[in-house]
Scaffold this motif. Structure first.
Motif, mmCIF file in Angstrom:
data_model
loop_
_atom_site.group_PDB
_atom_site.id
_atom_site.type_symbol
_atom_site.label_atom_id
_atom_site.label_comp_id
_atom_site.label_asym_id
_atom_site.label_seq_id
_atom_site.Cartn_x
_atom_site.Cartn_y
_atom_site.Cartn_z
ATOM 1 N N GLY A 109 -0.586 2.814 -0.918
ATOM 2 C CA GLY A 109 0.793 2.901 -0.479
ATOM 3 C C GLY A 109 1.461 4.155 -0.997
ATOM 4 O O GLY A 109 0.844 4.968 -1.691
ATOM 5 N N SER A 110 2.722 4.301 -0.637
ATOM 6 C CA SER A 110 3.479 5.474 -1.056
ATOM 7 C C SER A 110 4.973 5.173 -0.984
ATOM 8 O O SER A 110 5.423 4.447 -0.097
ATOM 9 N N GLU A 111 5.697 5.752 -1.906
ATOM 10 C CA GLU A 111 7.163 5.708 -1.864
ATOM 11 C C GLU A 111 7.718 6.977 -1.241
ATOM 12 O O GLU A 111 8.934 7.164 -1.194
ATOM 13 N N HIS A 112 6.833 7.848 -0.748
ATOM 14 C CA HIS A 112 7.241 9.146 -0.202
ATOM 15 C C HIS A 112 6.758 9.384 1.227
ATOM 16 O O HIS A 112 7.322 10.225 1.917
ATOM 17 N N TYR A 113 5.715 8.673 1.643
ATOM 18 C CA TYR A 113 5.119 8.866 2.968
ATOM 19 C C TYR A 113 4.901 7.513 3.637
ATOM 20 O O TYR A 113 4.775 6.491 2.974
ATOM 21 N N VAL A 114 4.825 7.542 4.969
ATOM 22 C CA VAL A 114 4.581 6.320 5.738
ATOM 23 C C VAL A 114 3.107 6.261 6.111
ATOM 24 O O VAL A 114 2.612 7.136 6.821
ATOM 25 N N PRO A 115 2.392 5.236 5.635
ATOM 26 C CA PRO A 115 0.989 5.083 6.014
ATOM 27 C C PRO A 115 0.864 4.369 7.371
ATOM 28 O O PRO A 115 1.640 3.464 7.692
ATOM 29 N N ILE A 116 -0.123 4.787 8.132
ATOM 30 C CA ILE A 116 -0.485 4.118 9.385
ATOM 31 C C ILE A 116 -1.991 3.889 9.338
ATOM 32 O O ILE A 116 -2.748 4.802 9.002
ATOM 33 N N ILE A 117 -2.418 2.666 9.654
ATOM 34 C CA ILE A 117 -3.848 2.350 9.603
ATOM 35 C C ILE A 117 -4.425 2.194 11.002
ATOM 36 O O ILE A 117 -3.731 1.801 11.942
ATOM 37 N N ARG A 118 -5.707 2.512 11.085
ATOM 38 C CA ARG A 118 -6.460 2.371 12.329
ATOM 39 C C ARG A 118 -7.890 2.014 11.960
ATOM 40 O O ARG A 118 -8.343 2.303 10.858
ATOM 41 N N ASP A 131 0.004 -1.776 12.644
ATOM 42 C CA ASP A 131 -0.628 -0.595 12.063
ATOM 43 C C ASP A 131 0.312 0.222 11.187
ATOM 44 O O ASP A 131 -0.129 1.045 10.393
ATOM 45 N N LEU A 132 1.598 0.004 11.301
ATOM 46 C CA LEU A 132 2.594 0.761 10.547
ATOM 47 C C LEU A 132 2.874 0.049 9.226
ATOM 48 O O LEU A 132 3.303 -1.103 9.204
ATOM 49 N N ILE A 133 2.609 0.726 8.129
ATOM 50 C CA ILE A 133 2.857 0.175 6.802
ATOM 51 C C ILE A 133 4.200 0.732 6.317
ATOM 52 O O ILE A 133 4.434 1.934 6.379
ATOM 53 N N ASP A 134 5.077 -0.134 5.860
ATOM 54 C CA ASP A 134 6.396 0.312 5.407
ATOM 55 C C ASP A 134 6.296 1.215 4.189
ATOM 56 O O ASP A 134 5.459 0.996 3.304
ATOM 57 N N ILE A 135 7.174 2.211 4.151
ATOM 58 C CA ILE A 135 7.255 3.093 2.999
ATOM 59 C C ILE A 135 7.639 2.254 1.784
ATOM 60 O O ILE A 135 8.537 1.411 1.849
ATOM 61 N N GLY A 136 6.906 2.422 0.704
ATOM 62 C CA GLY A 136 7.148 1.631 -0.503
ATOM 63 C C GLY A 136 6.288 0.388 -0.604
ATOM 64 O O GLY A 136 6.269 -0.270 -1.637
ATOM 65 N N GLU A 168 14.577 4.019 2.261
ATOM 66 C CA GLU A 168 14.782 2.682 1.713
ATOM 67 C C GLU A 168 13.401 2.072 1.552
ATOM 68 O O GLU A 168 12.685 1.889 2.535
ATOM 69 N N LEU A 169 13.031 1.762 0.328
ATOM 70 C CA LEU A 169 11.695 1.260 0.050
ATOM 71 C C LEU A 169 11.534 -0.197 0.463
ATOM 72 O O LEU A 169 12.463 -1.000 0.370
ATOM 73 N N TYR A 170 10.329 -0.525 0.909
ATOM 74 C CA TYR A 170 9.984 -1.893 1.288
ATOM 75 C C TYR A 170 10.083 -2.811 0.071
ATOM 76 O O TYR A 170 9.584 -2.491 -1.008
ATOM 77 N N ARG A 171 10.741 -3.930 0.251
ATOM 78 C CA ARG A 171 10.854 -4.933 -0.798
ATOM 79 C C ARG A 171 10.613 -6.318 -0.207
ATOM 80 O O ARG A 171 11.151 -7.305 -0.672
ATOM 81 N N GLY A 172 9.782 -6.374 0.809
ATOM 82 C CA GLY A 172 9.570 -7.600 1.559
ATOM 83 C C GLY A 172 8.645 -8.616 0.905
ATOM 84 O O GLY A 172 8.146 -8.425 -0.203
ATOM 85 N N LYS A 173 8.419 -9.668 1.647
ATOM 86 C CA LYS A 173 7.697 -10.841 1.151
ATOM 87 C C LYS A 173 6.214 -10.619 0.884
ATOM 88 O O LYS A 173 5.582 -11.421 0.226
ATOM 89 N N TYR A 174 5.650 -9.518 1.386
ATOM 90 C CA TYR A 174 4.223 -9.254 1.168
ATOM 91 C C TYR A 174 3.978 -8.225 0.052
ATOM 92 O O TYR A 174 2.839 -7.904 -0.249
ATOM 93 N N GLN A 175 5.054 -7.715 -0.552
ATOM 94 C CA GLN A 175 4.929 -6.681 -1.584
ATOM 95 C C GLN A 175 4.088 -7.177 -2.755
ATOM 96 O O GLN A 175 4.193 -8.329 -3.157
ATOM 97 N N HIS A 176 3.234 -6.322 -3.271
ATOM 98 C CA HIS A 176 2.375 -6.550 -4.430
ATOM 99 C C HIS A 176 1.239 -7.532 -4.158
ATOM 100 O O HIS A 176 0.619 -8.028 -5.104
#
Length: 182
Positions: free
Chosen positions: A83-92, A109-114, A150-158
């Protein structure tokens, strides 16, 4: 803008991208190959309900692999924490995996920043296909952002293992008391 492989390596070294463990030999011109973890799960019931927590069964993928069957979604984790707090990851999927008819994400495929996790892959096989723990299954690209972050702080974090859907948490108590149609 997409980061090149050499830039991904620089940003990992600078701590702006997290890939743990990181192996420079898995860098490509503009992506990083990630591995399939050793844990997998699938939903127990044939009909899934968005308003309730759906039961899952977890298993360890053995060294000799496991066969994924069509008509079912499997959830498996990446071997890496990324992950990253500076870039947006996309997986394929890697193209070699896609050529086997294996989807590694179902529109997610879009992973939230943070979001820094062992990411959950949604595996769907067009025909039976055997997968193995530690195999190169996908690639991640990193994209620069514009605007306030705005960093991701959702239910799947960590998360460290494959995570089933938690969409049932999105429904209010009032919505849960209404009767479904049909």
């Amino acid at each position: 803008m997409i980061l090149t492989g050499p830039e991904i390596e620089k940003q990992v070294a600078a701590g702006r991208i997290r890939i743990e463990p990181f192996d420079p030999s898995r860098l490509s011109p503009n992506s990083y190959d990630f591995l399939l973890g050793d844990e997998i799960c699938w939903y127990v019931d044939e009909v899934l309900d968005c308003r309730v927590e759906n039961k899952v069964r977890y298993a360890t993928i053995p060294e000799h692999g496991t066969v994924l069957e069509p008509g079912r979604i499997y959830l498996a984790g990446t071997a890496e924490r990324m992950g990253s707090e500076h870039y947006v990851p996309i997986i394929r999927a890697r193209s070699s995996i896609a050529r086997l008819g294996l989807f590694i994400h179902v529109t997610a495929d879009l992973i939230d920043i943070g979001s820094i996790n062992n990411w959950t892959l949604q595996l769907h096989a067009v025909q039976p296909v055997r997968v193995y723990p530690g195999m190169r299954i996908g690639q991640v690209t990193f994209w620069s952002v514009e605007g306030e972050i705005e960093l991701y702080r959702g239910k799947y974090q960590h998360s460290r293992r494959p995570m089933p859907s938690m969409i049932h948490r999105d429904f209010s108590d009032e919505e849960l008391t209404t009767q479904p149609v049909g």
